[in-house]
Design a protein around this motif. Structure first.
Motif, short mmCIF file in Angstrom:
data_model
loop_
_atom_site.label_atom_id
_atom_site.label_comp_id
_atom_site.label_asym_id
_atom_site.label_seq_id
_atom_site.Cartn_x
_atom_site.Cartn_y
_atom_site.Cartn_z
N LYS A 111 61.86 68.14 6.91
CA LYS A 111 61.17 68.07 5.62
C LYS A 111 61.79 69.02 4.61
CE LYS A 111 56.69 66.50 7.28
NZ LYS A 111 55.27 66.82 7.46
N LEU A 112 62.13 70.23 5.06
CA LEU A 112 62.76 71.20 4.16
C LEU A 112 64.12 70.70 3.68
CD1 LEU A 112 61.87 74.57 5.93
CD2 LEU A 112 60.94 73.70 3.78
N LEU A 113 64.89 70.09 4.57
CA LEU A 113 66.18 69.55 4.17
C LEU A 113 66.02 68.40 3.18
CD1 LEU A 113 68.16 69.62 7.53
CD2 LEU A 113 68.56 71.01 5.51
N ASN A 114 65.00 67.58 3.38
CA ASN A 114 64.75 66.48 2.44
C ASN A 114 64.38 67.02 1.06
OD1 ASN A 114 65.31 64.44 4.23
ND2 ASN A 114 63.19 64.23 4.90
N LEU A 116 65.32 69.91 -0.20
CA LEU A 116 66.54 70.47 -0.78
C LEU A 116 67.46 69.38 -1.32
CD1 LEU A 116 67.50 73.37 1.64
CD2 LEU A 116 66.80 73.55 -0.73
N THR A 117 67.60 68.30 -0.59
CA THR A 117 68.48 67.23 -1.05
C THR A 117 67.91 66.53 -2.28
OG1 THR A 117 67.49 65.71 0.54
CG2 THR A 117 69.54 66.81 1.19
N GLU A 118 66.59 66.43 -2.36
CA GLU A 118 65.98 65.82 -3.55
C GLU A 118 66.16 66.70 -4.77
OE1 GLU A 118 61.93 65.00 -2.59
OE2 GLU A 118 62.44 63.38 -1.20
N LYS A 119 66.05 68.01 -4.59
CA LYS A 119 66.21 68.93 -5.72
C LYS A 119 67.64 68.95 -6.23
CE LYS A 119 62.47 72.19 -4.95
NZ LYS A 119 62.11 73.58 -4.68
N ASN A 120 68.59 68.86 -5.33
CA ASN A 120 70.00 68.94 -5.73
C ASN A 120 70.65 67.58 -5.88
OD1 ASN A 120 69.84 71.74 -5.65
ND2 ASN A 120 70.39 71.81 -3.49
#
Length: 124
Positions: A111-114, A116-120
């Protein structure tokens, strides 16, 4: 011979399979109302102690993980007795149950990786 397939590894796999079967079919404790999965069994070098890692599909609000582990550890003598009938070992290991929360930790990291990828705006 490869170290992955030594005797203790094969016994641990067989213990995992048999303990999972015993928990699902032979334990008739009405206080355990969740599905229990045996995720891993670690044996000591002399095969006298087994650490059994279990995970739960869902936990009841009334019965916490600690209480289920206490119930399983109290039933470990009964489980050993049934293992003695199923397995042909000289010594059936002493069983201690532990909670395996690696699935929840992995889910949290995912979930944390998702996020981060959405923000960037990065695609994997």
């Amino acid at each position: 011979m490869d170290k992955l397939f030594n005797r203790s590894f094969r016994i641990a796999q067989e213990l995992q399979k048999n303990i999972a079967f015993i928990i699902q079919h032979s334990l008739k404790d009405p206080r355990i109302k969740t599905i229990i999965t045996v995720s891993e069994v670690r044996l000591s070098k002399d095969l006298s102690y087994a650490q059994v890692f279990v995970s739960f599909l869902e936990t009841n609000s009334n019965l916490t993980v600690k209480k289920v582990l206490i119930l399983l550890n109290r039933a470990s003598g009964y489980i050993r007795k049934l293992l003695c009938k199923k397995m042909n070992l000289r010594i059936i290991p002493i069983i201690v149950f532990f909670h395996d929360d690696s699935f929840f930790k992995g889910n949290k990291i995912s979930k944390l990786l998702n996020i981060l990828t959405e923000k960037n705006n990065i695609t994997l």
